[in-house]
Scaffold this motif. Structure first.
Motif, PDB file in Angstrom:
ATOM      1  N   GLU A 134       9.635   1.688  -3.908  1.00 33.63           N
ATOM      2  CA  GLU A 134       8.353   0.999  -3.880  1.00 33.63           C
ATOM      3  C   GLU A 134       7.942   0.775  -2.431  1.00 33.63           C
ATOM      4  OE1 GLU A 134       7.620  -2.384  -6.247  1.00 33.63           O
ATOM      5  OE2 GLU A 134       7.932  -1.298  -8.133  1.00 33.63           O
ATOM      6  N   ILE A 135       6.695   1.097  -2.130  1.00 31.28           N
ATOM      7  CA  ILE A 135       6.170   0.967  -0.786  1.00 31.28           C
ATOM      8  C   ILE A 135       4.864   0.187  -0.843  1.00 31.28           C
ATOM      9  CG2 ILE A 135       7.253   3.109  -0.029  1.00 31.28           C
ATOM     10  CD1 ILE A 135       4.530   4.488  -0.259  1.00 31.28           C
ATOM     11  N   VAL A 136       4.400  -0.273   0.317  1.00 34.31           N
ATOM     12  CA  VAL A 136       3.130  -0.989   0.412  1.00 34.31           C
ATOM     13  C   VAL A 136       2.310  -0.360   1.528  1.00 34.31           C
ATOM     14  CG1 VAL A 136       1.981  -3.198   0.800  1.00 34.31           C
ATOM     15  CG2 VAL A 136       4.197  -3.142  -0.361  1.00 34.31           C
ATOM     16  N   ILE A 137       1.138   0.159   1.171  1.00 36.67           N
ATOM     17  CA  ILE A 137       0.226   0.712   2.165  1.00 36.67           C
ATOM     18  C   ILE A 137      -1.205   0.299   1.818  1.00 36.67           C
ATOM     19  CG2 ILE A 137       1.719   2.651   2.771  1.00 36.67           C
ATOM     20  CD1 ILE A 137      -0.001   4.457   1.097  1.00 36.67           C
ATOM     21  N   PRO A 138      -2.120   0.314   2.786  1.00 31.00           N
ATOM     22  CA  PRO A 138      -3.489  -0.118   2.509  1.00 31.00           C
ATOM     23  C   PRO A 138      -4.235   0.830   1.573  1.00 31.00           C
ATOM     24  CG  PRO A 138      -3.007  -0.276   4.851  1.00 31.00           C
ATOM     25  CD  PRO A 138      -1.886   0.503   4.229  1.00 31.00           C
ATOM     26  N   LEU A 139      -5.111   0.241   0.794  1.00 32.20           N
ATOM     27  CA  LEU A 139      -5.996   0.974  -0.118  1.00 32.20           C
ATOM     28  C   LEU A 139      -7.422   0.544   0.172  1.00 32.20           C
ATOM     29  CD1 LEU A 139      -6.425   2.611  -2.896  1.00 32.20           C
ATOM     30  CD2 LEU A 139      -6.398   0.345  -3.937  1.00 32.20           C
ATOM     31  N   LYS A 140      -8.344   1.496   0.229  1.00 34.53           N
ATOM     32  CA  LYS A 140      -9.764   1.153   0.431  1.00 34.53           C
ATOM     33  C   LYS A 140     -10.603   2.277  -0.156  1.00 34.53           C
ATOM     34  CE  LYS A 140      -9.654   3.037   5.152  1.00 34.53           C
ATOM     35  NZ  LYS A 140     -10.189   2.947   6.520  1.00 34.53           N
ATOM     36  N   ASN A 141     -11.239   2.008  -1.278  1.00 32.40           N
ATOM     37  CA  ASN A 141     -12.048   3.063  -1.905  1.00 32.40           C
ATOM     38  C   ASN A 141     -13.059   2.473  -2.869  1.00 32.40           C
ATOM     39  OD1 ASN A 141     -11.029   3.214  -4.838  1.00 32.40           O
ATOM     40  ND2 ASN A 141      -9.127   3.268  -3.655  1.00 32.40           N
TER      41      ASN A 141
END
Length: 230
Positions: A134-141
């Motif tokens: 499990e990873i955490v990265i930014p989302l923007k859409n």
């Protein structure tokens, strides 16, 4: 290794993608959408943004840009290609990846730190992860909802073509919580969240587990460099 990053009219994250390539130890090469020259690069990144203002459909016009003729041909020969957000939309429009992306089911633009689960760690862009990590990265859409008809969706799932899946919350209504897919060969990957925004310590998502490391996106770019020298 030389990784090309293509700039389209309306690209926003091309410089960020170039920086991510350099952070992983690669040589970032700026490519232009109007050219027919990949400059001998070893891999390609289609960055995020709003190419051509997202007219018609997000990524639709960009998928017919001059350089995409070379990208499609190179991908079919096995060259690694990564599409991030708008780049993912381009790859589905160019039929290099299955499915498509539509307007978020809640009708709003979403921007958040997003948990993902790595579903396939055997592609050119995911091999530096452990499967199931499990990873955490930014989302923007605004148009990040992954869709496919039932037959295509069954094939995607049955053949292990889901590269990343949303964890914790589905932010845009994507079918089966799909956040990224790969082609059969594993050289072409599309991902809706933005790994290029999580490649430097002290930047990117801030989680208790990561202690402000913010580098969960870096293995995507490290993966392709490892694959190229393997």
């Amino acid at each position: 290794m030389r990784v090309g990053v293509i700039t389209f009219p309306g690209s926003l994250d091309d410089r960020d993608a170039q920086r991510a390539v350099r952070a992983a130890g690669g040589d970032a090469v700026a490519l232009w959408h109007g050219d027919h020259d990949l400059q001998g690069v070893d891999a390609i990144v289609l960055p995020g943004g709003f190419s051509y203002g997202d007219y018609l459909r997000a990524g639709a016009i960009a998928s017919h840009s001059p350089i995409m003729t070379e990208v499609v041909e190179a991908a079919e020969r096995g060259l690694p290609v990564l599409g991030i957000c708008n780049g993912f939309q381009m790859l589905t429009e160019a039929r290099l990846l299955p499915g498509g992306l539509i307007r978020n089911d809640h009708g709003q633009f979403v921007c958040r730190d997003q948990r993902l689960r790595v579903e396939n760690a055997s592609t050119a862009w995911t091999s530096a992860y452990d499967e199931g990590a499990e990873i955490v990265i930014p989302l923007k859409n605004g148009e990040g909802g992954f869709i496919a008809d039932d037959e295509t969706l069954a094939r995607i799932e049955g053949e292990g073509l889901v590269a990343f899946r949303y964890a914790g919350v589905n932010p845009n209504g994507s079918r089966n919580d799909i956040a990224g897919v790969t082609n059969d060969r594993g050289n072409v990957v599309g991902i809706m969240p933005h790994p290029e925004h999580a490649v430097e310590p002290g930047f990117g998502p801030d989680t208790d587990e990561r202690m402000r490391s913010g580098i969960d996106g870096l293995p995507i770019f490290a993966s392709v460099l490892q694959a190229l020298v393997a």
